[in-house]
Scaffold this motif. Structure first.
Motif, PDB file in Angstrom:
ATOM      1  N   GLY A 114     103.002 -28.419 -46.653  1.00 58.25           N
ATOM      2  CA  GLY A 114     104.595 -28.202 -45.902  1.00 58.25           C
ATOM      3  C   GLY A 114     105.950 -27.537 -44.413  1.00 58.25           C
ATOM      4  N   ARG A 151     107.320 -26.293 -41.496  1.00 57.09           N
ATOM      5  CA  ARG A 151     106.733 -27.013 -40.430  1.00 57.09           C
ATOM      6  C   ARG A 151     106.481 -26.227 -39.164  1.00 57.09           C
ATOM      7  N   ALA A 202     105.726 -34.164 -44.313  1.00 56.07           N
ATOM      8  CA  ALA A 202     105.927 -32.642 -43.089  1.00 56.07           C
ATOM      9  C   ALA A 202     104.558 -33.129 -42.029  1.00 56.07           C
ATOM     10  N   GLU A 225     103.763 -34.216 -38.177  1.00 55.39           N
ATOM     11  CA  GLU A 225     103.173 -32.304 -37.410  1.00 55.39           C
ATOM     12  C   GLU A 225     102.138 -33.019 -36.554  1.00 55.39           C
TER      13      GLU A 225
END
Ligand SMILES: NC(=O)c1ccc[n+]([C@@H]2O[C@H](COP(=O)([O-])OP(=O)(O)OC[C@H]3O[C@@H](n4cnc5c(N)ncnc54)[C@H](O)[C@@H]3O)[C@@H](O)[C@H]2O)c1
Length: 183
Positions: free
Chosen positions: A57, A59, A103, A107
């Motif tokens: 997660g 990013r 997340a 992405e």
């Protein structure tokens, strides 16, 4: 500069199932990249492949991986998966298995297109009405672990509709004789 190399990102590649996937991909000559936080994985398995130790997660880490490598597919084997612990610590499971995966999906969609292979579980079915469990058996998970996996499965369907994210979910279990694929 992005390497144009058709790489598969294996998340959770030092765990029990992910490490077998890494072995298979390596033997088939596929370029791969492993992301794992080593929370339940094995550091020694990282020696032979390109990798980063970190959380799925994260990013900034994901942006770095997606910007530097031409990732064509993400295989997601990273989760907490102990049923009993998920009952006593549900937040830990919802944060790791859902929040972190959201997340990742965002992405991926920002840097896509990429295909997604999700390591789900037969725990999404809950108490089976009949065995072997057929693929379209109703899904009624009976613990937080199964609920987190079903939640991501539903989100994946919605991401396909909204953003064209192509995915498959693998619902395996420790009792393979109970599972029969619907033909
Ligand atoms: N083992 C089974 O019998 C079984 C059955 C059905 C489904 N599954 C699913 O398959 C997947 C793999 O299971 P496993 O048995 O190999 O588990 P495992 O615990 O051996 O492997 C999970 C790996 O993911 C890593 N990880 C966990 N959370 C992470 C995070 N937030 N960021 C980065 N890395 C993280 C761990 O360090 C570990 O290497 C899981 O999603 C699990 O729910 C497993």
């Amino acid at each position: 500069m992005k390497e144009r190399n058709g790489t598969v990102l294996v998340i959770g590649g030092t765990g029990y199932i992910g490490s077998h996937m890494v072995k298979l991909l390596t033997e088939s000559g596929r370029k791969l990249f492993v992301l794992d936080d080593l929370s339940t994985g094995h550091r020694s398995l990282l020696n032979s492949c390109k990798h980063i130790v970190g959380k799925l997660g994260d990013r900034e880490l994901l942006k770095h991986i997606f910007n530097e490598n031409e990732i064509i597919a993400v295989m997601h084997f990273a989760a907490y998966s102990l049923v009993g612990e998920s009952v006593s610590s549900p937040l830990k499971y919802y944060i790791n298995n859902i929040t972190e995966t959201i997340a990742l999906l965002e992405e991926m969609i920002n840097h896509g297109p990429m295909k997604f292979i999700f390591s789900s579980t037969a725990a999404v079915y809950g108490e089976p009405k009949q065995t072997p469990i057929v693929e379209n058996h109703p899904c009624r998970p009976t613990n937080p672990y199964g609920s987190t996996k079903l939640c991501i499965e539903k989100l994946l369907r919605q991401c396909d509709q909204a953003y064209g994210l192509k995915f498959i979910c693998l619902r395996y279990s420790m009792q393979p004789e109970q599972i029969r694929l619907q033909r």
